[in-house]
Enzyme design. Structure first.
Site, PDB file in Angstrom:
ATOM      1  N   ASP A 110      40.784  29.972  34.545  1.00 49.42           N
ATOM      2  CA  ASP A 110      39.586  30.741  34.860  1.00 49.42           C
ATOM      3  C   ASP A 110      38.391  29.783  34.888  1.00 49.42           C
ATOM      4  OD1 ASP A 110      37.469  32.411  34.946  1.00 49.42           O
ATOM      5  OD2 ASP A 110      38.128  33.714  33.311  1.00 49.42           O
ATOM      6  N   CYS A 114      36.286  34.933  41.646  1.00 52.19           N
ATOM      7  CA  CYS A 114      36.527  33.478  41.667  1.00 52.19           C
ATOM      8  C   CYS A 114      37.918  33.156  42.230  1.00 52.19           C
ATOM      9  CB  CYS A 114      36.385  32.873  40.271  1.00 52.19           C
ATOM     10  SG  CYS A 114      34.722  32.984  39.586  1.00 52.19           S
ATOM     11  N   ARG A 115      38.960  33.337  41.413  1.00 51.02           N
ATOM     12  CA  ARG A 115      40.280  32.821  41.794  1.00 51.02           C
ATOM     13  C   ARG A 115      40.966  33.617  42.887  1.00 51.02           C
ATOM     14  NH1 ARG A 115      42.441  33.059  35.831  1.00 51.02           N
ATOM     15  NH2 ARG A 115      40.972  34.808  35.916  1.00 51.02           N
ATOM     16  N   SER A 116      41.068  34.949  42.728  1.00 49.40           N
ATOM     17  CA  SER A 116      41.863  35.699  43.724  1.00 49.40           C
ATOM     18  C   SER A 116      41.198  35.795  45.099  1.00 49.40           C
ATOM     19  CB  SER A 116      42.280  37.074  43.197  1.00 49.40           C
ATOM     20  OG  SER A 116      41.183  37.909  42.961  1.00 49.40           O
ATOM     21  N   ASN A 152      37.980  39.219  40.306  1.00 49.50           N
ATOM     22  CA  ASN A 152      38.059  39.232  41.778  1.00 49.50           C
ATOM     23  C   ASN A 152      36.789  38.641  42.409  1.00 49.50           C
ATOM     24  OD1 ASN A 152      38.459  41.670  44.466  1.00 49.50           O
ATOM     25  ND2 ASN A 152      39.361  39.670  44.296  1.00 49.50           N
ATOM     26  N   CYS A 187      43.228  38.457  40.055  1.00 48.27           N
ATOM     27  CA  CYS A 187      42.721  37.744  38.875  1.00 48.27           C
ATOM     28  C   CYS A 187      41.965  38.758  38.016  1.00 48.27           C
ATOM     29  CB  CYS A 187      41.849  36.543  39.277  1.00 48.27           C
ATOM     30  SG  CYS A 187      40.367  36.980  40.214  1.00 48.27           S
TER      31      CYS A 187
END
Ligand code: 4NP
Length: 161
Positions: free
Chosen positions: A131, A19-21, A17, A14
């Site tokens: 995001d 939050c999402r990934s 690095n 993401c």
């Protein structure tokens, strides 16, 4: 026991690095473990930006994951051009991540390894993993549901060895 080098290597990417990934890495690793397939995979995550290098997952994401029973760990690192060689599959969270990662391989030879996360979702029809950084806590819960769906899809596409 499979040697590390013979495992199928997946990198989630993401922007930050945090939050999402990292959440995708945590969710996928849990699904892999629950399926008894730990030895088949090596899983990591990174960001297209190095802005948060060394940071743990965002506390709001950590809270949302822990409430769902996930163990939260990891520290942010930026993606490196060599990651495109070293990983078998690189999965990006949104269109910007996809374009930024593709740009790391100007020849285009490795572009077939780079895939959008939402292409693996079986239930959700979202065009990207949004995001959640500038939104509220509900955004984090939605991201986790999306990640659980897509990670199930990834695991299903990768046949048991
Ligand atoms: P991520 O979220 O890409 O899912 O880790 C973000 C984290 C940090 C920022 C943006 C998005 N930031 O602008 O610092």
């Amino acid at each position: 026991m499979k040697s590390r080098s013979s495992r199928y290597r997946i990198l989630f990417v993401c922007l930050g690095n945090i939050c999402r990934s990292p959440a995708a890495e945590i969710v996928f690793k849990k699904q892999v473990a629950d399926a008894g397939r730990d030895e088949e995979f090596e899983v990591a995550s990174s960001g297209t930006s190095g802005h948060h290098q060394g940071s743990p997952p965002d506390p709001r994401m950590a809270k949302a994951l822990e409430e769902k029973g996930f163990k939260v760990e990891g520290s942010a690192r930026p993606i490196l051009p060599n990651d495109l060689i070293n990983f078998d599959l690189i999965i990006t969270m949104d269109e910007t991540n996809l374009a930024d990662v593709k740009r790391l391989d100007a020849t285009g030879q490795l572009h077939s390894k780079i895939r959008p996360f939402v292409s693996y979702c079986q239930v959700h029809t979202d065009l990207r993993v949004p995001d959640p950084y500038y939104g509220g806590q509900l955004g984090f819960d939605h991201v986790i549901r999306l990640l659980e769906d897509g990670c199930r899809g990834i695991l299903a596409t990768l046949e048991r060895k």
